[in-house]
Structures are given as structure tokens and as C-alpha cells.
Design an enzyme around this catalytic site. Structure first.
Site, mmCIF file in Angstrom:
data_model
loop_
_atom_site.group_PDB
_atom_site.id
_atom_site.type_symbol
_atom_site.label_atom_id
_atom_site.label_comp_id
_atom_site.label_asym_id
_atom_site.label_seq_id
_atom_site.Cartn_x
_atom_site.Cartn_y
_atom_site.Cartn_z
ATOM 1 N N ASP A 595 -18.283 21.038 5.602
ATOM 2 C CA ASP A 595 -17.539 20.938 4.681
ATOM 3 C C ASP A 595 -17.788 20.069 3.368
ATOM 4 O OD1 ASP A 595 -17.034 23.142 6.129
ATOM 5 O OD2 ASP A 595 -14.902 22.728 6.487
ATOM 6 N N GLU A 798 -11.934 19.050 18.634
ATOM 7 C CA GLU A 798 -12.935 19.542 17.628
ATOM 8 C C GLU A 798 -13.951 18.554 17.359
ATOM 9 O OE1 GLU A 798 -12.494 21.503 13.027
ATOM 10 O OE2 GLU A 798 -10.679 20.269 14.075
#
Length: 830
Positions: A595, A798
Site C-alpha cells: 500500500d 500481521e
């Protein structure tokens, strides 16, 4: 003529058998449909398909819940579990239902699980002070199941009170009109007990009929005699008695059973008001009396709640029986513990067989960790059905690259069988995550992997597009912030499923019995499920025929919509195999999956992205391998040419001699090409996708040197996402600007391994030593840190901090972080 009841029942039973069989065939036909001719795989394939589909029919496929069961059918019987403390009035606000990121849990994961047979989930609830064990097992035919729910209070809370609420709701039944024009549902689930507003001491029994499931029953007991119930107030023992089981029912429309928690809380408020109005004289009513749901309206609909209240250690069972399951295979209250023990042993044995952990991480504690990772990954399998939001009209401003707001309209319905990255945080399908989800499962259950891949490729539309995020139906949408719900066909995602296809195609030859098709034996089918396709070449050939047209369409969509400019900027190549991510802004390139990773500033239409061309290269290679299997000569020649051009363009356009790295390209004010170099995962993509020719030792040396440099990518906990020397290191959002991501580190380690073994005899002693050292130390660093953080926190995460190794981001991120298990199975040294 008078027919006996037994004869009538047998007729009804036969009708439902035919109905279910027809529905299963319809589902199979849907999966198999494509414009290529599929050959007859004989009765062997049909028999296996039925066994396999049935083994995967039921599961905790509502993975965004702590425990939510459903079949792999669009609308059917949905069940779920809720619980809350009754020790004080405040705890009702902490009722557990959806798996939430911020719930105070020190563990909440499947620790021993196989989707074909069942397993165990363990939840350590630090706020309610109970350990919850949920055992789920299936009958051998896969059509019936049993659940054992056990609560164990924490030390110091042995007399704590807890309420469990089980619910089951039947959706999807059509309405028909009888002879007097009254609309009725074609299916139902109804309470068999004599209705009692005050509660039930006996087992709670339901019977049901569904067009797709046939006839079924659901029975819930109160557990063993060792269970204890709170006594509550003597004055309320006949109406609001916590020792009794309580039931509430009502009718809800389709696509509303998922709101069971809110419905329960609303109905509970009505019961509390009734209690307070009736017993105003009582100075104090304890929670175990107050928080009891009462079926005050006498409703009986398609949604049923069953509430139980216990004090201290407790357990109870739920048994679902399909009328087609042979009696000898049905789970019962008597045999369920024996079934649970047997299934857990089977799962242990299968894990040992397929995951050979290598030193120094092959001790019992590492096996427990690794098995939990795979079990938790599989426990995240989700079946979604419904519409989704798509914006096909918004055009991105290619001049300003400003942030955009999508306005979607509903399309569908669609269905998807998928794994989710994180049950508490990302309980939806992610296209670029899915390839990493499936890699650890290929050897364990290749048929399941192929089933999931096919489910994704069935979503490819006529233009070749798949939404990067799959958010199907209202239950899935309820867990996603509004700004992320709408998808755009202009935005793609890295096609990581092609990594899976490459792996599968390369793995086929490793199976010794590939030329000896399996014999399906009903008595031993449980053992054989999962390896049929790779062990039967004709079935794999048909599978390839089925998905090839859709994948080719998808591939052409990538090349068409993400095409970069060549002639407009006088690039020194004679082909158009260059690409640019569409939909990026000044700060983000969501399409890339990385991202906030730094890109060219300002953005420009002349940009070319090295990670995108690498992914399309992998896609080309995978499609070419499939074309070779199918012997489509024209496609083989075309794809070979495209692959050659991509590899050449990566070298000619994206290699920066000054930076000794692969880089993005943009243009300056004079429209001359310039390198945009930010060393990290983007610059490594040609290496990670094996687009660098193996004989180009100079570039391989530069890449491995950058990987090993502590001032660039190397850390004591793994390879960081962005170079420590980069100007954007740890700036802004810092999502992909320093943290360690395990999926990318797996690709790093795998590429080091593969390049080494393919070229070690031609490597110089120095280069060979670099590869050996980087491989050994990186593997140790990764496993040691992820395992240590799991020990400290109870979860895998994550991402991990590159300076401290501390876990970050979404918890229970079993999606691609589970690739750590693949790393544990890799050899200790090259």
C-alpha cells in the site's frame, strides 16, 4: 387406500434424497462449466467428487465469529455460539459473538483442525475468566456433526457464572401457496419439546426439513451431572430459573440470521423489562435471574435461541443428524467424546506425515506451534454468498492522481470458498493474500487447494476481472469499513494464485503413484481424501481444462488494463510488455498490495512498475505450463514469446547500474526515463519471482548483497520491507516502510534456496558462501522471532518490527504469516 406413517415417511425421505443429490450435482456442474470440452472422468471421479464435496459440506465457515457453523450452500442452516459472564451486570456488554480484534483474549484459535473431519478450538478469555474449548466433529459421510462446548474457569474464578447461547436459523426456503392461498415455507426448523415458558430440564430437540439438506434433527443436552447451575433467587425459581434451559424463537428474513447477537440483546431487554415490571418489590435481582431470555410472545419461526447458565466448570453437546447418515456413523451424546479423541489423533498423525519440521526447530514445542498455525489457517476457511458493491463508472484522473471515492452498485450474487487473512480483523477474501494462504496446504490437501483456486477463478467476469477484496453479502460487509467496501474493475492485485498453480504443476511428478489411480473405498475414504487430483492425471487434466479459459481471460485483462507506455516515451524495446499499476495516488498504491511503499513522486502516466511486470511474468509462466499440459500449440508459442519479452524488459528497463538494483521507472520534465529506486520488497520482486536468469551471477550477487546488508534490508528478525537507508524508511503510515512481512520473507528464502540449487555448480565460491550464509541465518532469525512472539502473546501477527522483532498490526494473522511453517520444513542448511 390407507398408507402407513412409515410408508409416507419413506416417500418423503426419498424425495429429499433426490433433492439433495440433484442440488449437489447442480453445484458440481456449476464448478465444472467452461467453454472447453471436459472428458468423462468415469465413475471414479464422480464417486470421489461426492465424497470430497460431502466431507467439506459443513464447517465453521462463518470465520468472523468465534464459532459459526454453516454448510457450503448459498442460504441454509446457520448456527453460532455466544457467551457472556453472569458475575455482574456490566459483563452483558461483553457478550462474545463476532471475533473482535480488541477482545481481551490471550488465545483464540483452532489448535487441532482438519476441515474434512473437524477438530478443536481453544479460547482463553481473560475478561470473562474462562477457557472455552470447542470440539467439532463430523460423521464419516460428512452430512452430520457434533459439537462439545466446555468452559473451564480460571484460577481464582472457580465459582464464576457463565451463560452460553446457541442459535440456529434456517434461511433460503422458498414460499409456496397451499390450497387456501396461505403462503408457507418449503422448509422449517421447529422445537419438538412441549413448549414451556418457564424453561426446560430435558434435552432440547428440533426437527427440520430443507430442500438442500433434506430431513434433519438438532438436539442439545445439558451436559454431565457434574455441571452446576446458579441457584438464583428462591422467589424466581419457577419462572427465571438459571438451572433450566431457556428457548426463544422468531421469524427473520433471509440474510438476517447473522444479526443474532443484536436480535438476542433486543429480546433480552424485553425479558428484563417483564421481570422488573412483575417483581418491582424485590430489592435486588441477581444477573443469573435478570439475564434470562423468555419467549413471551410464544413465537416459533426460523431462528431459535437456546440459553444455558452454569457455575464453574461445565460442558454440553449439540448433535446435528442428517437423515441420510447411516445410524452407525451418527454422532451421539454417548460416542461424541470417543469421536473427538479419534479425530484429534488423526489430525496429529496427518500433521506429522505432511509437515516434517527441520532442525533446530523440530522439538515438541515447535510441533505444537506449527500445528496450531496450520489448524488456525484452515479454521479461517470461509464460505460467502451474496452481492457485492462495484463501481464500473468512476475513471481515475490520470493527471492529478488524487485520492478517489468510489460509488458502488450491487452486483451478484456470487459465492466464494476462501481462506481469510485474519478472522478478527480481515474476515473477507483477499486476492493477493490467497496464494500465500494456499502454499502451506498444497502437500497437506491439494484437492482442497484446487477447490479454492477454482472458486476464485469462477469469479472472473466477462472482462477478465476479479475484485481484489471479496465482500459478499451483508454479514461480510458488516465487518468492513464503508470506505473499503466498493471495488473497481480498474484496480487489480498481484496474481499470487499463479504461484500455487506453478507449485502444483511442478509437484505432480513427485508423486510416485501418479500413474496408479486411487481406488475409492467408502470405509477408508477419510484417509484418502485430499490427494485424488494429483494422483489421477486424467482428473488433473480436466481440472486444467476447466480453469484455463478463465485464467487466460484474466491474464489478458492484466495486460490490457495495466499496460504501460513504450512508444510515447521512446523506450528502447520492440514490444509492449511493460506495465503500470492503475489507481495509485500520491501516497498509496493499493493495487500492488504494498500500500504505502514509496513510488515515484509526483506520479506520472509514464511510470513503469518492476513488481507488476514480475507478477505478470509469473502469470505468463503459469499459463504457458498449462498450455503445454493441454497441448495448445498456438498459446504455447505466444506465451513463450511474452515470457521472453518480460524477462528481457526487466533487464533492459528496470535494472539500475548506479543502484545495483531493480527499480521502478518514471519520467522527468523532459519526458526522459528515470529510475525511481527504493530498495526493498519492490526491488526484490524479479528475484522473488525468479525472473532473473540463473546465469546472471553479477545481478544475483548484487541482490544477495543488498539482502545481507544491515544498513539496507537485513535485520536480526527478517528482511525488512524497505531499506534502512531509504529516505522514506519508517515515515508516514509505515505499513510497508520498514516492518517485516513473513510471506515476503518466505519468498526471499525460497528464491535463495532455488537459485542456489539450480546454479551452485557455476557459482563462485564467494557467491555460493553468501547464499549459504544468508539462507541459514535468515531462516533461524525468522522462526526464532515469530515463535517467540507467539509464546509471548498467544498469536501470530500481521507484521514484525525490524528493530525489536515485536509483533504489530492485526492479531491471529494466520493468512500469510502461516508460511512460517513452510520455512520450518525447509532444510537447516543449503
Amino acid at each position: 387406500m390407507r398408507w402407513s406413517i412409515a410408508y409416507l415417511i419413506s416417500i418423503i425421505y426419498s424425495i429429499f434424497v433426490l433433492s439433495v443429490t440433484a442440488n449437489q450435482q447442480k453445484t458440481f456442474d456449476l464448478y465444472a462449466s467452461n467453454p472447453y470440452e471436459v472428458t468423462d472422468d468415469s465413475n471414479l471421479n464422480a464417486k470421489y467428487s461426492k465424497l470430497s464435496d460431502n466431507s467439506l459440506l459443513w464447517g465453521p465457515y462463518r470465520s468472523s465469529l468465534y464459532f459459526g457453523l454453516r454448510p457450503r450452500l448459498p442460504r441454509s442452516l446457520l448456527s453460532g455460539l455466544m457467551w457472556f459472564s453472569m458475575d455482574n451486570y456490566n459483563q452483558i456488554g461483553n457478550i462474545r459473538h463476532f471475533y473482535e480484534q480488541n477482545d481481551k483474549m490471550s488465545k483464540a484459535n483452532w489448535i487441532n483442525y482438519n476441515p474434512r473431519i473437524g477438530g478443536r478450538q481453544y479460547i482463553k478469555d481473560e475478561e470473562i475468566h474462562f477457557d472455552i474449548y470447542i470440539d467439532f466433529v463430523k460423521s464419516s459421510d460428512g452430512l452430520s456433526w457434533g459439537v462439545k462446548i466446555k468452559g473451564v474457569p480460571h484460577k481464582g474464578f472457580e465459582n464464576s457464572k457463565i451463560s452460553f447461547v446457541w442459535y440456529s436459523g434456517l434461511e433460503g426456503e422458498r414460499k409456496v401457496e397451499d390450497s387456501i392461498n396461505v403462503k408457507e415455507r418449503t422448509g422449517y426448523i421447529k422445537l419438538e419439546n412441549d413448549e414451556s415458558l418457564d424453561g426446560y430440564e430435558e434435552n432440547i430437540r428440533f426437527s427440520g426439513i430443507s430442500e438442500e439438506l433434506g430431513a434433519f434433527s438438532l438436539v442439545i443436552n445439558d451436559g454431565p451431572e457434574t455441571n452446576k447451575h446458579p441457584k438464583g433467587l428462591e422467589e424466581l425459581k419457577h419462572e427465571f430459573n438459571p438451572a433450566y434451559t431457556h428457548h426463544y424463537s422468531l421469524t427473520v428474513p433471509d440474510d438476517n440470521v447473522w444479526q443474532a447477537r443484536d436480535i438476542f440483546m433486543t429480546m433480552l431487554q424485553e425479558s428484563i423489562k417483564n421481570l422488573n415490571d412483575k417483581y418491582k418489590a424485590l430489592e435486588y435481582i441477581p444477573p443469573e435471574n435478570s439475564f434470562i431470555i423468555k419467549n413471551l410472545q410464544g413465537f416459533e419461526g426460523n431462528l431459535h435461541f437456546i440459553q444455558k447458565i452454569y457455575q464453574g466448570e461445565c460442558e454440553f453437546d449439540i448433535i446435528y443428524t442428517n437423515s441420510m447418515t447411516p445410524e452407525s456413523e451418527i454422532p451421539t451424546f454417548i460416542n461424541i467424546q470417543k469421536m473427538i479423541d479419534a479425530k484429534l489423533r488423526t489430525n496429529d498423525a496427518n500433521f506429522e506425515k505432511y509437515y516434517k519440521l527441520q532442525p533446530p526447530f523440530n522439538e515438541p514445542k515447535h510441533k505444537i506451534f506449527a500445528q496450531e498455525m496450520i489448524s488456525g489457517l484452515l479454521g479461517g476457511i470461509t464460505y460467502m454468498y451474496g452481492d457485492h458493491l462495484v463501481d464500473r463508472f468512476t475513471e481515475f484522473d490520470e493527471d492529478t492522481f488524487e485520492s478517489y471515492t468510489l460509488q458502488g452498485s450491487y452486483e451478484g450474487p456470487h459465492e466464494l470458498f476462501t481462506l481469510v487473512p485474519s478472522r478478527p480483523f480481515f474476515p473477507r477474501g483477499f486476492y493477493w493474500d490467497e496464494g500465500f494462504h494456499l502454499l502451506p496446504l498444497i502437500k497437506y490437501d491439494s484437492d482442497l487447494v484446487l477447490d479454492i483456486v477454482k472458486s476464485w477463478f469462477n469469479l472472473i467476469d466477462e472482462n477478465g476481472w476479479i475484485a481484489r477484496e471479496q465482500i459478499l453479502g451483508p454479514e461480510a460487509r458488516s465487518r468492513v469499513p464503508k470506505e473499503f467496501r466498493v471495488q473497481s474493475p480498474h484496480i487489480v492485485n498481484p496474481p499470487t494464485l499463479t504461484l500455487v498453480l506453478n507449485n502444483l504443476l511442478e509437484t505432480i511428478s513427485q508423486y510416485k503413484d501418479i500413474s496408479e489411480p486411487n481406488e475409492i473405498d467408502d470405509e477408508s475414504s477419510e484417509v484418502r481424501l485430499g490427494k485424488f487430483t494429483l494422483s489421477n492425471p486424467e482428473v488433473l487434466l480436466n481440472y486444467t481444462k476447466q480453469i484455463y479459459p478463465n485464467l487466460k481471460n484474466h491474464f489478458e485483462m492484466f495486460r490490457r488494463t495495466q499496460k504501460g507506455y513504450v512508444e510515447e516515451f521512446e523506450r528502447p524495446i520492440d514490444n509492449n510488455e511493460v506495465f503500470r499499476w492503475r489507481g495509485r495516488t500520491y501516497t498509496h498504491c493499493l493495487a500492488s498490495g504494498l500500500d504505502d511503499y514509496p513510488r515515484a513522486i509526483p506520479p506520472d502516466i509514464g511510470e513503469l512498475n518492476v513488481d507488476l511486470i514480475s507478477w505478470i511474468g509469473v502469470m505468463t509462466r503459469s499459463l504457458r505450463q498449462m498450455a503445454e499440459v493441454l497441448e495448445i500449440d498456438d498459446d504455447i508459442a505466444s506465451l513463450k514469446e511474452i515470457e521472453k519479452n518480460i524477462i528481457s524488459n526487466i533487464e533492459k528497463l528496470h535494472w539500475s547500474k548506479d543502484n545495483n538494483a531493480y527499480c521502478d521507472i518514471s519520467v522527468d520534465e523532459d519526458d526522459e526515463s528515470i529510475f525511481v529506486c527504493h530498495k526493498g520488497y519492490v526491488s526484490l520482486l524479479p528475484f522473488l519471482t525468479k525472473m532473473i536468469p540463473g546465469d546472471d551471477h553479477d545481478k544475483l550477487n548484487d541482490v544477495i548483497s543488498s539482502i545481507m546488508n544491515p544498513e539496507e534490508l537485513w535485520s536480526d528478525f527478517g528482511i525488512r520491507s524497505l531499506s534502512k537507508s531509504d529516505e522514506f524508511y519508517k515515515t508516514g503510515e509505515n505499513y510497508w516502510r520498514s516492518p517485516i512481512w513473513i510471506n515476503m520473507n518466505y519468498l526471499v528464502l525460497k528464491s535463495i534456496h532455488d537459485y542456489y540449487y539450480e546454479n551452485k555448480f557455476s557459482f563462485s565460491p564467494e557467491l555460493k558462501s553468501k547464499f549459504e550464509s544468508a539462507y541459514h541465518d535468515l531462516r533461524i532469525n525468522l522462526i526464532k522471532n515469530v515463535f517467540g512472539q507467539w509464546q509471548n502473546t498467544g498469536f501470530v501477527w500481521e507484521q514484525y518490527d525490524d528493530e525489536t522483532g515485536v509483533s504489530k498490526g492485526a492479531k491471529n494473522f494466520l493468512g500469510w504469516t502461516s508460511t512460517i511453517v513452510l520455512i520450518m520444513t525447509m532444510p537447516e542448511n543449503l
